[in-house]
Scaffold this active site. Structure first.
Site, PDB file in Angstrom:
ATOM      1  N   ARG A   1     -12.117  15.142   7.371  1.00  0.00           N
ATOM      2  CA  ARG A   1     -12.883  15.589   6.195  1.00  0.00           C
ATOM      3  C   ARG A   1     -14.312  15.938   6.596  1.00  0.00           C
ATOM      4  O   ARG A   1     -14.913  15.258   7.428  1.00  0.00           O
ATOM      5  CB  ARG A   1     -12.942  14.497   5.128  1.00  0.00           C
ATOM      6  CG  ARG A   1     -11.602  14.099   4.552  1.00  0.00           C
ATOM      7  CD  ARG A   1     -11.793  13.179   3.340  1.00  0.00           C
ATOM      8  NE  ARG A   1     -10.524  12.585   2.947  1.00  0.00           N
ATOM      9  CZ  ARG A   1     -10.261  11.281   3.021  1.00  0.00           C
ATOM     10  NH1 ARG A   1     -11.165  10.428   3.472  1.00  0.00           N
ATOM     11  NH2 ARG A   1      -9.085  10.831   2.644  1.00  0.00           N
TER      12      ARG A   1
ATOM     13  N   GLY B   1     -15.654   1.913  14.088  1.00  0.00           N
ATOM     14  CA  GLY B   1     -16.766   0.956  14.034  1.00  0.00           C
ATOM     15  C   GLY B   1     -16.503  -0.302  14.840  1.00  0.00           C
ATOM     16  O   GLY B   1     -17.405  -0.860  15.472  1.00  0.00           O
TER      17      GLY B   1
ATOM     18  N   ASN C   1       0.880  -1.168   0.000  1.00  0.00           N
ATOM     19  CA  ASN C   1       0.000   0.000   0.000  1.00  0.00           C
ATOM     20  C   ASN C   1       0.918   1.219   0.000  1.00  0.00           C
ATOM     21  O   ASN C   1       1.448   1.616   1.038  1.00  0.00           O
ATOM     22  CB  ASN C   1      -0.887  -0.052   1.248  1.00  0.00           C
ATOM     23  CG  ASN C   1      -1.868   1.099   1.314  1.00  0.00           C
ATOM     24  OD1 ASN C   1      -1.803   2.034   0.511  1.00  0.00           O
ATOM     25  ND2 ASN C   1      -2.769   1.035   2.269  1.00  0.00           N
TER      26      ASN C   1
ATOM     27  N   GLU D   1      -8.286  -5.395   4.920  1.00  0.00           N
ATOM     28  CA  GLU D   1      -8.075  -5.041   3.519  1.00  0.00           C
ATOM     29  C   GLU D   1      -6.871  -5.768   2.926  1.00  0.00           C
ATOM     30  O   GLU D   1      -6.878  -6.141   1.756  1.00  0.00           O
ATOM     31  CB  GLU D   1      -7.915  -3.518   3.385  1.00  0.00           C
ATOM     32  CG  GLU D   1      -9.236  -2.805   3.622  1.00  0.00           C
ATOM     33  CD  GLU D   1      -9.108  -1.303   3.832  1.00  0.00           C
ATOM     34  OE1 GLU D   1      -8.863  -0.894   4.983  1.00  0.00           O
ATOM     35  OE2 GLU D   1      -9.244  -0.554   2.861  1.00  0.00           O
TER      36      GLU D   1
ATOM     37  N   HIS E   1     -12.766   2.787  -0.449  1.00  0.00           N
ATOM     38  CA  HIS E   1     -12.810   1.746   0.596  1.00  0.00           C
ATOM     39  C   HIS E   1     -13.468   0.459   0.068  1.00  0.00           C
ATOM     40  O   HIS E   1     -13.967  -0.352   0.846  1.00  0.00           O
ATOM     41  CB  HIS E   1     -13.633   2.181   1.827  1.00  0.00           C
ATOM     42  CG  HIS E   1     -13.026   3.268   2.657  1.00  0.00           C
ATOM     43  ND1 HIS E   1     -13.803   4.205   3.297  1.00  0.00           N
ATOM     44  CD2 HIS E   1     -11.752   3.549   2.971  1.00  0.00           C
ATOM     45  CE1 HIS E   1     -13.039   5.036   3.980  1.00  0.00           C
ATOM     46  NE2 HIS E   1     -11.769   4.659   3.785  1.00  0.00           N
TER      47      HIS E   1
ATOM     48  N   ARG F   1      -2.446  -2.062  -3.583  1.00  0.00           N
ATOM     49  CA  ARG F   1      -3.654  -1.259  -3.425  1.00  0.00           C
ATOM     50  C   ARG F   1      -3.543  -0.068  -4.374  1.00  0.00           C
ATOM     51  O   ARG F   1      -2.572   0.680  -4.329  1.00  0.00           O
ATOM     52  CB  ARG F   1      -3.771  -0.756  -1.991  1.00  0.00           C
ATOM     53  CG  ARG F   1      -4.937   0.171  -1.834  1.00  0.00           C
ATOM     54  CD  ARG F   1      -5.011   0.707  -0.437  1.00  0.00           C
ATOM     55  NE  ARG F   1      -6.186   1.548  -0.303  1.00  0.00           N
ATOM     56  CZ  ARG F   1      -6.216   2.704   0.340  1.00  0.00           C
ATOM     57  NH1 ARG F   1      -5.134   3.168   0.926  1.00  0.00           N
ATOM     58  NH2 ARG F   1      -7.309   3.389   0.411  1.00  0.00           N
TER      59      ARG F   1
ATOM     60  N   LEU G   1     -16.072   2.890   9.431  1.00  0.00           N
ATOM     61  CA  LEU G   1     -15.800   4.101  10.212  1.00  0.00           C
ATOM     62  C   LEU G   1     -14.371   4.057  10.737  1.00  0.00           C
ATOM     63  O   LEU G   1     -14.088   3.492  11.791  1.00  0.00           O
ATOM     64  CB  LEU G   1     -16.787   4.196  11.392  1.00  0.00           C
ATOM     65  CG  LEU G   1     -18.278   4.016  11.055  1.00  0.00           C
ATOM     66  CD1 LEU G   1     -19.122   4.095  12.324  1.00  0.00           C
ATOM     67  CD2 LEU G   1     -18.732   5.061  10.041  1.00  0.00           C
ATOM     68  N   GLY G   2     -13.450   4.603   9.956  1.00  0.00           N
ATOM     69  CA  GLY G   2     -12.062   4.726  10.396  1.00  0.00           C
ATOM     70  C   GLY G   2     -11.755   6.215  10.484  1.00  0.00           C
ATOM     71  O   GLY G   2     -12.651   7.014  10.749  1.00  0.00           O
TER      72      GLY G   2
ATOM     73  N   GLY H   1     -11.547   1.273  12.489  1.00  0.00           N
ATOM     74  CA  GLY H   1     -11.101   1.677  13.828  1.00  0.00           C
ATOM     75  C   GLY H   1     -12.214   2.113  14.771  1.00  0.00           C
ATOM     76  O   GLY H   1     -12.313   1.629  15.895  1.00  0.00           O
TER      77      GLY H   1
HETATM   78  P1  AMP Z   1      -8.635   3.324  10.899  1.00  0.00           P
HETATM   79  O1  AMP Z   1      -8.577   4.449   9.913  1.00  0.00           O
HETATM   80  O2  AMP Z   1      -9.593   2.237  10.524  1.00  0.00           O
HETATM   81  O3  AMP Z   1      -7.274   2.808  11.298  1.00  0.00           O
HETATM   82  O4  AMP Z   1      -9.246   3.967  12.248  1.00  0.00           O
HETATM   83  C1  AMP Z   1      -8.520   4.902  13.015  1.00  0.00           C
HETATM   84  C2  AMP Z   1      -9.454   5.578  13.989  1.00  0.00           C
HETATM   85  O5  AMP Z   1     -10.115   4.604  14.809  1.00  0.00           O
HETATM   86  C3  AMP Z   1      -8.752   6.478  15.005  1.00  0.00           C
HETATM   87  O6  AMP Z   1      -8.573   7.773  14.484  1.00  0.00           O
HETATM   88  C4  AMP Z   1      -9.712   6.499  16.166  1.00  0.00           C
HETATM   89  O7  AMP Z   1     -10.656   7.549  16.000  1.00  0.00           O
HETATM   90  C5  AMP Z   1     -10.479   5.187  16.041  1.00  0.00           C
HETATM   91  N1  AMP Z   1     -10.180   4.231  17.111  1.00  0.00           N
HETATM   92  C6  AMP Z   1      -9.169   3.340  17.181  1.00  0.00           C
HETATM   93  N2  AMP Z   1      -9.232   2.631  18.327  1.00  0.00           N
HETATM   94  C7  AMP Z   1     -10.322   3.084  19.003  1.00  0.00           C
HETATM   95  C8  AMP Z   1     -10.932   2.766  20.258  1.00  0.00           C
HETATM   96  N3  AMP Z   1     -10.434   1.809  21.054  1.00  0.00           N
HETATM   97  N4  AMP Z   1     -12.053   3.443  20.619  1.00  0.00           N
HETATM   98  C9  AMP Z   1     -12.559   4.401  19.813  1.00  0.00           C
HETATM   99  N5  AMP Z   1     -12.037   4.744  18.623  1.00  0.00           N
HETATM  100  C10 AMP Z   1     -10.932   4.104  18.232  1.00  0.00           C
END
Ligand code: AMP
Length: 414
Positions: free
Chosen positions: A251, A342, A12, A394, A190, A101, A219-220, A340
């Site tokens: 965003r 979700g 990636n 992914e 995504h 990717r 939801l990341g 992250g």
């Molecule tokens: P991702 O882009 O899928 O890696 O998600 C990253 C985001 O997940 C971070 O910016 C956090 O807002 C959220 N996140 C990660 N761990 C947790 C947690 N234990 N509780 C709440 N939000 C989390």
């Protein structure tokens, strides 16, 4: 003894970073994972973790190096050297392919594709609609080609899963000639995650993907929703770029396009400044200064009004999409949370479906509080719609798609 080439390296490549995983496709096991960041700077950093493989003694022991890494070629060579230390060298005949990717595949690429010169040219032609991502993805592919010219390089596109969207979901209501001249339409992103999670959700329900309608909420830090009907995406919240849709970490998501004219004409901002504002300084970070949901929840629990408002705006938008996609699908079998936020933020899941019993949605507080890396149902047994958490993967999806394309045409190695 005869063995086969069963390993896939997943790359990636970003503009100044490369994330990678090496997987064994006999069982999907991760052999190594890592990243190189700040490529081109004096303080480039490589973090490498062997996870399994010939040298069991090193497994799980993270190695970090900070040193100047001039470009992507040097980054990949450094990664190859680390892998070789663990007996997992990229010159191994066990490596079947490299899966990349690629963010934007436009309308042309609806499937993973073995890269040749013509495919590279098409990815290049899409640079105007993905100026930040496609150039970096191309650099990654070219670098990997130079390292192993004999090996199939496979491009797996973030947009591919969404190419099944019908025209009425994919088109913006703007002048058709202008839209076509500039390839302006809703592509969605995504897609690898939405494909993986919707399929795993069908498995969780014990059904074939063709039998179920699913709303996937990825939801990341970036966030997108999709409506998946019988395994095919029929709508998604990101559009021409990843800016449209849900409130994200940095965003804005959906916004009246006239806000941009206003920022230019009245606030005197340049197009680049507006781009930066909406992509990097908006969303949760713009609303309350934090984009990490953990920090936002901590502040909400302390009674911080800015964090409360940011959380409420985030949830309001999410609920609007759940309602919209319930209408798009007509019959919904599952609403599933991933990535992250979700996967980890129980308060987000609870608030997203609270009071939506008329849509058949409910969350069981006890099940919602369980922490696990496994796909799991969080709705009560009598819920009309299953609400679930399905961790996304992914890299595994890219590796599987890559291997499915090239794995079986590789000759056995003696
Ligand atoms: P991702 O882009 O899928 O890696 O998600 C990253 C985001 O997940 C971070 O910016 C956090 O807002 C959220 N996140 C990660 N761990 C947790 C947690 N234990 N509780 C709440 N939000 C989390």
């Amino acid at each position: 003894m005869t063995s086969h080439a069963t390993r896939v390296l997943v790359l990636n490549s970003g503009s100044s970073s490369v994330k990678y995983q090496l997987l064994d496709m006999r069982d999907g096991a991760r052999l190594a994972a890592g990243l190189v960041e700040r490529i081109g700077e004096a303080s480039s950093r490589l973090v490498h973790t062997p996870l399994a493989g010939p040298d069991a003694a090193t497994a799980g022991k993270k190695r970090e190096r900070t040193e100047p890494i001039a470009d992507h070629a040097a980054a990949l060579e450094a990664v190859a050297a680390e892998l070789a230390r663990d007996g997992l060298g990229l010159d191994s005949p066990e490596l079947a392919a490299i899966g990349h990717r690629v963010v934007h595949g436009g309308l042309r690429f609806s499937e993973p594709t073995v890269v040749d010169d013509e495919v590279l040219a098409e990815i290049e032609r899409l640079v105007p609609v993905a100026p930040l991502h496609n150039p970096a993805n191309l650099t990654g592919i070219r670098t990997a080609q130079a390292l192993r010219p004999d090996l199939p390089q496979v491009a797996v596109f973030d947009t591919a899963f969404h190419t099944t969207m019908p025209e009425h979901a994919a088109r913006y209501a703007i002048d058709v000639a202008t839209a076509d001249a500039h390839r302006i339409r809703r592509y969605g992103f995504h897609g690898t995650s939405h494909a993986y999670v919707s399929r795993r959700t069908a498995e969780l329900l014990g059904k074939d993907p063709s039998e179920v309608n699913v709303i996937v909420l990825h939801l990341g830090n970036g966030a997108s929703a999709s409506a998946v009907e019988g395994g095919r995406c029929v709508d998604t919240s990101m559009g021409l770029t990843p800016l449209e849709g849900l409130v994200m970490g940095t965003r804005s998501g959906d916004i009246d396009p006239a806000v941009t004219f206003h920022l230019k004409r009245v606030a005197g901002m340049s197009v680049d400044e507006i781009d930066e504002l909406l992509n990097k300084k908006s969303g949760l970070v713009g609303l309350c200064g934090d984009n990490d949901m953990r920090e936002i929840r901590r502040r909400v629990d302390e009674g911080d009004p800015a964090a409360r408002l940011a959380f409420d705006i985030y949830i309001h938008r999410l609920r609007k999409y759940i309602g919209a996609y319930s209408a798009v699908l007509g019959r919904v079998d599952a609403v599933v949370f991933t990535a992250g936020v979700g996967e980890n933020a129980a308060p987000v899941r609870e608030a997203a479906v609270a009071g939506l019993e008329t849509l058949g949605l409910a969350v069981d507080a006890g099940l919602n509080a369980v922490r696990s890396d496994e796909p799991r149902v969080i709705s009560p047994a009598d819920s009309r719609v299953v609400v679930a958490v399905v961790p996304t993967d992914e890299e595994l999806e890219i590796a599987q798609q890559t291997f499915a394309l090239v794995g079986d045409v590789r000759t056995p190695i003696a």
